[in-house]
Design a protein around this motif. Structure first.
Motif, PDB file in Angstrom:
ATOM      1  N   THR D  22       0.886  -1.370  -0.037  1.00  0.00           N
ATOM      2  CA  THR D  22      -0.092  -0.086   0.100  1.00  0.00           C
ATOM      3  C   THR D  22       0.866   1.202  -0.013  1.00  0.00           C
ATOM      4  N   PRO D  27      -2.204   1.099   6.488  1.00  0.00           N
ATOM      5  CA  PRO D  27      -3.278   0.726   5.425  1.00  0.00           C
ATOM      6  C   PRO D  27      -4.480   1.548   5.802  1.00  0.00           C
ATOM      7  N   LEU D  28      -4.774   2.093   7.018  1.00  0.00           N
ATOM      8  CA  LEU D  28      -5.836   2.584   7.008  1.00  0.00           C
ATOM      9  C   LEU D  28      -6.079   4.256   6.849  1.00  0.00           C
ATOM     10  N   ILE D  29      -4.721   4.884   6.515  1.00  0.00           N
ATOM     11  CA  ILE D  29      -4.839   6.149   6.443  1.00  0.00           C
ATOM     12  C   ILE D  29      -4.563   6.528   4.740  1.00  0.00           C
ATOM     13  N   PRO D  30      -5.482   7.470   4.265  1.00  0.00           N
ATOM     14  CA  PRO D  30      -5.311   7.373   2.714  1.00  0.00           C
ATOM     15  C   PRO D  30      -4.108   8.494   2.411  1.00  0.00           C
ATOM     16  N   MET D  31      -4.198   8.553   1.066  1.00  0.00           N
ATOM     17  CA  MET D  31      -3.388   9.610   0.568  1.00  0.00           C
ATOM     18  C   MET D  31      -3.802  10.626  -0.012  1.00  0.00           C
ATOM     19  N   GLY D 113      -9.274  11.404  -1.125  1.00  0.00           N
ATOM     20  CA  GLY D 113      -8.461  10.696  -0.179  1.00  0.00           C
ATOM     21  C   GLY D 113      -8.596   9.286  -1.125  1.00  0.00           C
ATOM     22  N   ARG D 115      -7.038   5.084  -1.020  1.00  0.00           N
ATOM     23  CA  ARG D 115      -6.015   4.079  -0.702  1.00  0.00           C
ATOM     24  C   ARG D 115      -6.255   2.729  -1.161  1.00  0.00           C
ATOM     25  N   PRO D 117      -4.054  -0.831  -3.650  1.00  0.00           N
ATOM     26  CA  PRO D 117      -5.262  -1.468  -4.203  1.00  0.00           C
ATOM     27  C   PRO D 117      -5.757  -2.767  -2.928  1.00  0.00           C
ATOM     28  N   TYR D 118      -6.908  -2.931  -3.156  1.00  0.00           N
ATOM     29  CA  TYR D 118      -7.402  -3.984  -2.256  1.00  0.00           C
ATOM     30  C   TYR D 118      -7.981  -5.019  -3.085  1.00  0.00           C
TER      31      TYR D 118
END
Lengths: 146, 296, 660, 293, 330
Positions: D22, D27-31, D113, D115, D117-118
């Motif tokens: 990521t 992983p929980l904080i977006p860019m 925001g 985040r 790829p999942y």
């Protein structure tokens, strides 16, 4: 919004019914009757529209006092709105006092469209009471800064 | 109590066999000697599981909500507080009287489970506080009644508001600190709401964060908003069954708020006992021209 | 996100003098959602509104906030303005920074500016949550109701009827005519009141579109504009109106004499009576309190002598309910009860009378057949003293306002005294003389110069009886010395006050009234004959003291409003009504009991839940009946009900914005 | 026992399908990212082109993978990446909830925001070299399109491409530019487009997707199927009747997802987390999962 | 084994407070939980806390990051994180095992939950053995040793007047080194563990549950459940959470907070569809997750036998009797 003693100004929210108290406030303006600038008026169609949960939310968000104001019983433009307001806020005021909120911080008054002097007098009186009591810290959301 | 259990089982069996109801809701023994839990019996032979002892504290009325859209009738055993709860559900139009078969009981008052667990099997175990103060031990509204209708419990003359008055006499800050101390530990698990017969909305505003009324965050401010809002919502309909306090995992004295409102309603709008008369007008559902005037 | 435009108005200097409008406009740019903000001298003016329309186009605004005066004043104006710019008219919110800010915080400009910013921030937070609303239509019943049968009521009824609509007049007295029927002459032309009133009364009585419901009162009013369901109580007249020919035989033969209210107790009438000879309908009524038959069961002469057998003692009060599209309230005025004023003798001196008593004395069909006589000894008075502003402009004992018509009718009374008693001395105590109408001042000068009325500027401090005459002690402020006059007759120009029943009627109609129980018009300058309750209009003295020309003018104005309403089969209503979210509603019915307009009912719907069709009850709001008070939204615990334009989310947004 | 669905019960950490790391450490904080273009596909669907502030691709997703897009003051939601370019990724979003409606009101230049790829993405190596059948319904074409575009970019790695796509009306057809301009030009690619009801100005096929597929009678091949539940419910038996193997029928699921990294426990179907072990599942895998989606 | 007089526990904790932020189980009015130790706080020795220590690592409401949304810009702001070494004293073996479950969830499968990891790494755990199981405890039936909490840094034993300590990990050894002048070496035999009242047999349950999704048993079990969140919020292993935001004007904080699969809104999708609409699906999902899904994914049960859900359930749902019914179901 952080609260520090020195620069603090009382912040009083007035829920005013459109047909009587809001019109009374207008008349207070027309008659140039001065009162402290600590008050913000929120217009609702009838005092019957004021949900006690709005009052709880207001205290949570940091208001120092709330005034619920509407037509005198019998004068309601919608005939019965204020009778319900009266029952709800007779209970609500006692409940809030019971959990520790100073009684001056939640008041309810009937102010008709013609009672401009009364509007001025009520607002001035509450403003002084709250200035004496100081900022409200009860029921408030925790403060954070980023 | 012992023989009543047999009467209870026989009644339930007859009901199921005669097809008067699709299901009978009663109590059965739980995992421990001091806990009985609810039982949902649909087969006559299962009625053997039913019991009636001093630990049948669960208020069964609210379970009827799960069967209101099912065909056929449901029979339910009700104590005094349960029958008042049932009346509130009828008053709120959430249940149809003709779909319910109500079997009333005379309640001797239920033993306090927490005390029982502490004191152990042999010792004498006190009743729940709500049962000591209970003024309606016998079912009020029923199709038929089990056991003689005589009062088997002395009944206090009127509701006991001493705790409320004690709290009222404190200073604002003392009252507030007590209020915060209680609701700081609230987990917002909503057990008090889900067990309360007066909380019978289809979808609660606290289940819809999009409505903007509340957030899921667990801080003392949101907890107090939830507590006060729920108290106002059940105002005039709380029958004082005390299940909210019993259900609370962190033992918050929730009834202190409800009792305060009951006391004020009696003082302001005249004596009103929720759930005692299905036809009564809800105090906060109407008004009188002669209501006390404090806002002139 | 929403694109909000903020327009801050200076309102000339009304706002600009106290609130720093440019600074407010500049700060507004920081509020979430605001993409354009400007301040201007007069937002409500034509150029001001053009500026808004242009800005909406140029900056692709989809919400507008106008920070100016009270929404009660110009909300309609700006709603039409944004509609003109292509936006839904409900995408505008107003911040009241004049009446609630600049005018009331003149001494604290910075605090006023800060408050103005807060009010704009609240309005922006609310407008972002506004949803598009369309006006709904409701049916309009083509029938009008006029309450009060005086000159105003009659004029309004005639105008409406001539426009082709059916009108009912409800009058609590046995006959229409009102106060004007008691008056002798009318200023300034001195033509006789009956001569101009009775033809109107006859025209009203005979008009095919007008029904007279005399000796009746309004009992209950339900519903709303276009659909008022009014219950009218027709008091039992004990005379069958269809059979009675009005021959008057019963009135002659009736043995019981009672003080006549019409003649202000200066003469008698019978138990079965018509208030005055030219009464319309000219059919008698039995006064059941004083009629011997109703008190003791004996007598019954009137039914014996009646050739048409019209007398019917068994008649009961009758209640009838009718639906009306509009209501005109014209219940007129009452005179101030001067008995509270001790200085003028508490009403004990028979020769101290009111203007209306004087009207009866000079009236040819009055108790003295037009001769001015002292009520005490029926002698012709020599010295006649008039006192003006009795109870008017006197907040201490009477009313704070000026009753407008007394100056003129007192001058008229003076001329009549001169005409009837050539050698009389006429004194008129006054504070000011107000003659605002056409030909009014000339009439007043003629009274003073030609008819020799002595106008004394000053108040009367005391009147007391001395032998047969009355001593009137006052002062002449122009000469600066006390004055004392021996008077044979004193006429008080008492104030006009609201009818005693005005307050109850207002509560039935749901209209506002002021501290003197005169009805509150929607707007003193812009809507003098409308009330805040749509469909209810005002005419005549019930709205405030006024003379006959003004009452008639108001009556025609009210009639024009009614005709505007009734000319359409349906009308647009405010879309501010509450709406139900059926998936949340549990059908508990709390809202049904609370709605003052019975606009909510429980209906049964069927829906599929987990593969099973389920019948359940949910609330349903009748958009036509709902007036948008919102009481139901608070009664609804699960917030299934929300009031459009004042939704929970909007109000919460305002509260949150206030506290950031 | 690793959760990858190749049920080889070796115990290794999760590296199936080379999930690219990521972008942010947590992983929980977006860019921060920016919407550089918005295409109005239908009246209630828009495609958002998203790249980082300095104009790069936020991450390089495999076909079928998801991204968590957020307007921080309103909320976060998981959307499939329908296509990717050199400097951006594309997400097709239908306005249904609070966040999606807010997204439909933003303009180009709005910062968001992101985040990801999942998710596991399509099994590319399983599909390499084979003929592929793509069946899409309404917005369901969005996730499928990521694989179609991948195949077009590496055309020679894949056999014949067949696309069957249906929507309620002509106006509801997503990615019209691809459907009518680009894809017809692609060698060895066949397009079958249908709408539910007759409409003037439309001369193509009219009818529901399941009946259309039955009519076209395809030979069994790897199929990617995605659309509203009712479409899947009726298309599946048709494919099975035509002899399609269940392990060859691949679909992507849509569930409520909050964390996107298999922790918050919300998007579970049985023991599998749609955000981590999915959203791509074969029908065979779905068969032994509880029918709770 | 190193021992110390129980009376001297206060000094020990004060000594540890020099080095670590110490948290101990404390009995409060109406509930008991782990709290920051301050001199003079009375440590709760009998039974387990009603609120599990899960909150020390996975708080009920945890601020994740701040953000600023000015006009159409969006900025993310990291929030200050509490640092410093922590020591949990008095954790029971059931709660220690629950931390093992949470580790699997938050630290494996390709993504590391930084918030959890940071708290976990800076905490040393001194577990306290149970000699006398509570009425609702059944950890032994799940293969746990009540006296020795697997995974703890130090094992402490309640030996009546005396407390015994045994270091397990290096970090644990560091703790005992810190306390060396409070401890003395002495041999002590561990007292026998008391009799368990509840003894559910879990063997074979996960496998049996695999085919029981459609079983009518769930309908019966779910009848009395109120769908409140009490059991999930006191359960030390439940780890479901929601992400939401507290917005104030242009600034806001994104936080995560406990959520419960029992709540209706939990799986409610925007379009209106809800895969688990009624309480039957939710109750089934809760027990299937604990006894089947989690074992299938992480190779361990998601229940450690602490019995808290039995204590708090308002309608006395009992997982041990449900396990029994699963075993007996056809």
């Amino acid at each position: 919004m952080s609260v520090n003693e020195v620069t603090w100004q009382p912040k009083i929210l007035v829920f005013a019914c459109n047909w009587c108290t809001y019109a009374g406030a207008d008349l207070t303006g027309l008659s140039r009757l001065q009162y402290p600038a600590t008050v913000r008026i929120l217009r609702v169609p009838c005092s019957g529209r004021i949900n006690p949960q709005f009052v709880l939310k207001a205290f949570q968000k940091g208001v120092d006092a709330v005034l619920v104001a509407g037509c005198h019983p019998g004068d309601c433009h919608y005939t019965t709105g204020n009778y319900f307001t009266r029952r709800r806020f007779l209970i609500m005021r006692r409940l809030m006092e019971y959990v520790g909120l100073e009684p001056e911080r939640l008041q309810a008054r009937w102010i008709s469209a013609a009672e401009a002097p009364k509007f001025q007098q009520v607002i001035t009186e509450i403003s002084e009471q709250i200035r004496a009591l100081g900022p409200n810290r009860k029921l408030r959301d925790e403060e954070w800064k980023i | 109590m012992e023989d009543l259990t047999l009467v209870l089982r026989r009644t339930a069996k007859e009901i199921l066999e005669k097809g008067e109801a699709q299901m009978v809701i009663g109590w059965e023994k739980g995992a421990f000697w001091y806990s009985s839990t609810s039982a949902f019996i649909s087969k006559p032979e299962d009625t053997e599981r039913l019991i009636w002892d001093e630990y049948c504290v669960n208020n069964l009325a609210k379970y009827l909500l799960d069967y209101r859209h099912k065909e056929g009738k449901v029979a339910v055993f009700v104590k005094g507080c349960d029958s008042r709860a049932l009346n509130v559900l009828l008053q709120d139009k959430q249940l149809k009287r003709e779909k319910i078969l109500i079997i009333g009981l005379a309640c001797p008052g239920m033993k306090d489970e927490v005390e029982a667990r502490k004191l152990g099997r042999g010792s004498s175990i006190p009743l729940y506080k709500k049962c000591r103060e209970c003024r309606y031990p016998n079912a009020l509204n029923y199709d038929f009644f089990i056991g003689e209708d005589k009062v088997i419990k002395e009944i206090p003359a009127q509701d006991d508001f001493s705790e409320v008055q004690a709290l009222e006499s404190l200073s604002p800050d003392e009252k507030y600190n007590k209020f915060v101390a209680n609701y700081e530990r609230c987990l917002r698990c909503y057990a008090c709401r889900n067990i309360c017969p007066a909380c019978n909305c289809r979808e609660c505003i606290f289940d819809r964060t999009a409505s903007g009324w509340s957030s899921k965050a667990n801080n003392v401010s949101e907890n107090m908003f939830f507590a006060l809002t729920r108290a106002l919502h059940v105002a005039g309909r709380c029958v004082g069954c005390g299940e909210c306090e019993r259900a609370c995992p962190v033992n918050i004295p929730i009834m202190l708020l409800n009792k305060k409102i009951i006391q004020d309603i009696n003082a302001l709008f005249g004596e009103y006992e929720a759930g005692t008369d299905v036809t009564a007008k809800l105090p906060l559902g109407g008004f009188e021209f002669t209501d006390p005037e404090e806002f002139m | 996100m929403k694109r909000v435009g903020v327009f801050v108005c200076h309102c000339g200097t009304n706002i600009g003098a106290v609130v720093d409008c440019p600074q407010v406009a500049e700060k507004a740019m920081d509020f979430p959602g605001v993409v354009y903000s400007v301040d201007y001298k007069y937002m409500c003016s034509e150029p001001g509104q053009e500026m808004i329309k242009k800005a909406v186009q140029e900056h692709r605004l989809d919400r507008v906030v106008v920070a100016s005066c009270s929404p009660r004043m110009h909300e309609r104006t700006f709603q039409r303005c944004v509609e003109g710019a292509g936006l839904n008219s409900y995408f505008v919110e107003m911040a009241n920074i004049r009446e609630h800010c600049s005018w009331v915080h003149a001494g604290e400009p910075e605090k006023a500016t800060e408050k103005a910013m807060d009010l704009v921030k609240m309005a922006v937070a609310k407008v972002v949550k506004n949803k598009p609303l369309q006006k709904a239509t409701i049916p309009v019943t083509d029938r009008a109701l006029v309450i009060g049968g005086g000159i105003a009521g009659i004029q309004a009824a005639l105008d409406i009827a001539n426009a082709g609509h059916v009108v009912d007049i409800v009058e609590k007295e046995p006959s229409i005519g009102g106060k004007m029927a008691q008056i002798d002459k009318t200023f300034p032309t001195l033509d006789c009141s009956a001569c101009i009133l009775t033809p109107k009364m006859v025209e009203a009585a005979s008009h095919p579109n007008i029904n007279l419901l005399t000796y009746s009162e309004v009992e209950k009013v339900e519903g709303f504009v276009g659909n008022f369901d009014v219950t009218i109580k027709k008091k039992a007249r004990s005379v069958n109106m269809d059979v009675c020919t009005g021959c008057g035989l019963c009135m002659e033969k009736c043995p019981k004499k009672v003080d006549s209210e019409f003649e202000l107790k200066m003469s008698k009438r019978r138990a079965i009576y018509t208030p005055f000879p030219q009464a319309i309908p000219n059919k008698p009524v039995i006064d059941r309190e004083n009629c011997t038959y109703f008190n003791t069961g004996k007598c019954g002469i009137c039914s014996k002598v009646c050739p048409a057998g019209a007398v019917d003692y068994t008649q009961e009060d009758e209640y009838l309910t009718r639906r009306y599209g509009a209501i005109v309230v014209a219940i007129g005025f009452e005179l101030f009860d001067y008995s509270v004023i001790g200085e003028y003798g508490y009403g004990k001196y028979p020769d101290v009378i009111t203007g209306l008593h004087f009207e009866r004395l000079v009236n040819a069909s009055g108790p003295t057949l037009g001769k001015i006589k002292r009520p005490s000894d029926h002698k012709e008075p020599k010295n006649v003293v008039f006192i003006k502003c009795v109870g008017s402009r006197d907040p201490a004992k009477g009313k704070s306002y000026c009753s407008k018509a007394c100056c003129m009718y007192t001058a008229k009374h003076a001329t009549l005294v001169r005409e009837k008693i050539k050698d009389s001395n006429i004194y008129i105590f006054y504070m000011d003389v107000r003659t605002p109408g056409k030909g009014y001042d000339e009439f007043y000068n003629r009274t003073r110069e030609q008819y020799g009325a002595n106008y004394i500027r000053g108040r009367v401090s005391k009147i007391y009886q001395q032998g047969e005459r009355l001593i009137v002690r006052g002062e002449d402020t122009l000469l600066g010395r006390p004055v004392e006059i021996e008077a044979d007759l004193v006429v008080l120009a008492t104030a006009m006050v609201a009818q005693p029943g005005a307050g109850q009627l207002a509560q039935k109609l749901g209209i506002g009234y002021d501290k003197d129980h005169f009805y509150t018009e929607a707007h003193p300058k812009l809507a003098p004959v409308e009330t805040h309750t749509q469909g209810v209009y005002l005419a005549g003295a019930c709205q405030g003291p006024k003379d006959i020309p003004e009452s008639v003018a108001q009556a025609s104005a009210a009639a024009a409003k009614v005709c505007g309403l009734l000319s359409k089969r349906e009308m647009l209503t405010e879309p501010i009504v509450s709406e139900v979210n059926e998936s949340i509603c549990a059908g508990c019915g709390m809202c049904v009991a609370i709605c003052p307009y019975k606009a909510i009912e429980l209906k049964t719907i069927s829906e599929r839940i987990q593969g099973q069709t389920v019948e359940r009850q949910v609330a349903s709001v009748n958009g036509g009946l709902c007036q948008g008070c919102g009481a139901c939204t608070v009664a609804c615990r699960s917030a299934a009900l929300n009031l459009k334009h004042f939704t929970d989310q909007q109000i919460l947004a305002e509260v949150n914005a206030l506290c950031l | 026992m690793c959760a990858c669905n190749c049920d080889c019960n070796h115990d290794h950490d999760y590296d199936h399908n080379s999930v690219s790391s990521t972008v942010t450490s947590n992983p929980l904080i977006p860019m921060r990212a920016k919407v550089i273009n918005i295409v109005q596909e239908t009246v209630d669907t828009k495609t958002f082109y998203i790249s980082t502030l300095d104009g790069e691709k936020p991450f390089d997703p495999q076909p079928g993978q998801l991204g968590m897009l957020s307007l921080p003051d309103i909320g976060e939601a998981m959307f499939s990446v329908t296509n990717k370019g050199e400097k951006h990724i594309e997400m097709a979003i239908k306005a249904v909830g609070e966040l999606t409606n807010a997204l439909h009101e933003i303009e180009v230049g709005q910062e968001v925001g992101i985040r990801g790829p999942y998710g596991n993405g399509f099994p590319l190596d399983y599909c390499r070299g084979k003929d592929l059948l793509f069946i899409g319904g309404g917005i369901g074409l969005a996730p499928v399109r990521s694989l179609i575009m991948h195949c077009i970019r590496n055309r020679e790695d894949y056999g014949k491409l067949t696309v069957v796509y249906g929507a309620r009306s002509k106006g509801d057809l997503c990615f019209k530019e691809d459907l009518f301009e680009n894809w017809p030009k692609v060698p060895n690619m066949e397009l079958f487009i249908t709408i539910d009801k007759e409409e003037e100005g439309w001369d193509g096929h009219v009818g529901f997707v399941p009946s259309y597929v039955e009519e076209l009678a395809f030979k069994p091949q790897v199929t990617v199927l995605c659309g509203p539940p009712v479409m899947i419910k009726f298309t599946l038996p048709v494919l099975q009747k035509m002899g399609f193997a269940e392990k060859d029928i691949i679909t992507t699921l849509e569930m409520r997802m909050k964390c996107g990294v298999g922790k918050c426990g919300r998007c579970n179907i049985g023991s599998k987390y749609v955000c981590l072990d999915g959203p791509v599942f074969t029908m065979e895998e779905l068969k032994d999962l509880p029918p709770e989606y | 084994m190193l021992v110390a007089q129980k009376a001297k526990l206060r000094e020990i904790l004060n000594a540890l407070s020099e080095e670590y932020q110490v948290a101990v189980p404390v009995q409060r009015e109406g509930t008991s939980a782990f709290e920051l130790y301050r001199d003079g706080i009375e440590v709760m020795f009998n039974g387990n806390t009603s609120i599990s220590p899960k909150g020390m690592f996975f708080p009920q409401t945890e601020k994740m990051y701040g953000f600023k949304t000015v006009k159409n810009t969006t900025e993310f702001v990291s929030l200050p994180v509490e640092q410093g070494k922590r020591l949990l004293f008095g954790v029971r073996s059931c709660d220690m095992k629950s931390l093992d479950c949470l580790d699997q969830v938050f630290l494996t499968k390709g993504y590391i939950d930084e918030f959890y990891k940071q708290k976990r790494e800076r905490t040393v755990i001194v577990a306290l053995g149970c000699n006398e199981p509570g009425e609702t405890c059944f950890c032994a039936s799940l293969g746990l040793d009540p006296q020795k909490a697997a995974g703890a840094d130090v094992h402490a034993y309640d030996l009546g007047e005396v407390i015994g300590f045994e270091a397990v990990t290096e970090a644990g050894q560091k703790v005992l080194d810190l306390l060396k002048n409070h401890l003395r070496e002495q041999q002590f035999a561990l007292p026998p563990v008391g009799e368990f009242y509840l003894k559910p047999e879990v063997a074979g349950v996960p496998e049996k549950l695999k085919g029981m999704f459609e079983s009518p048993l769930w309908e019966e079990i779910a009848r009395k459940c109120l769908n409140c969140g009490a059991c999930t919020y006191v359960c030390p292993t439940c780890h479901c959470f929601d992400i939401s935001q507290d917005v104030r004007g242009e600034k806001g904080i994104k936080y995560r907070c406990w959520d419960s699969c029992m709540f209706g809104e939990y799986t409610q999708m925007a379009g209106g569809h809800n895969p688990r609409p009624t309480k039957k699906e939710r109750v089934r999902n809760r027990f299937m997750h604990k006894l089947n899904y989690f074992p299938e994914r992480y190779n361990m049960l998601l229940c450690t036998g602490c019995g808290r859900c039995l204590d708090v359930c308002p309608v006395k749902m009992d997982i041990t009797s449900i396990i029994q019914q699963i075993k007996e179901a056809k």
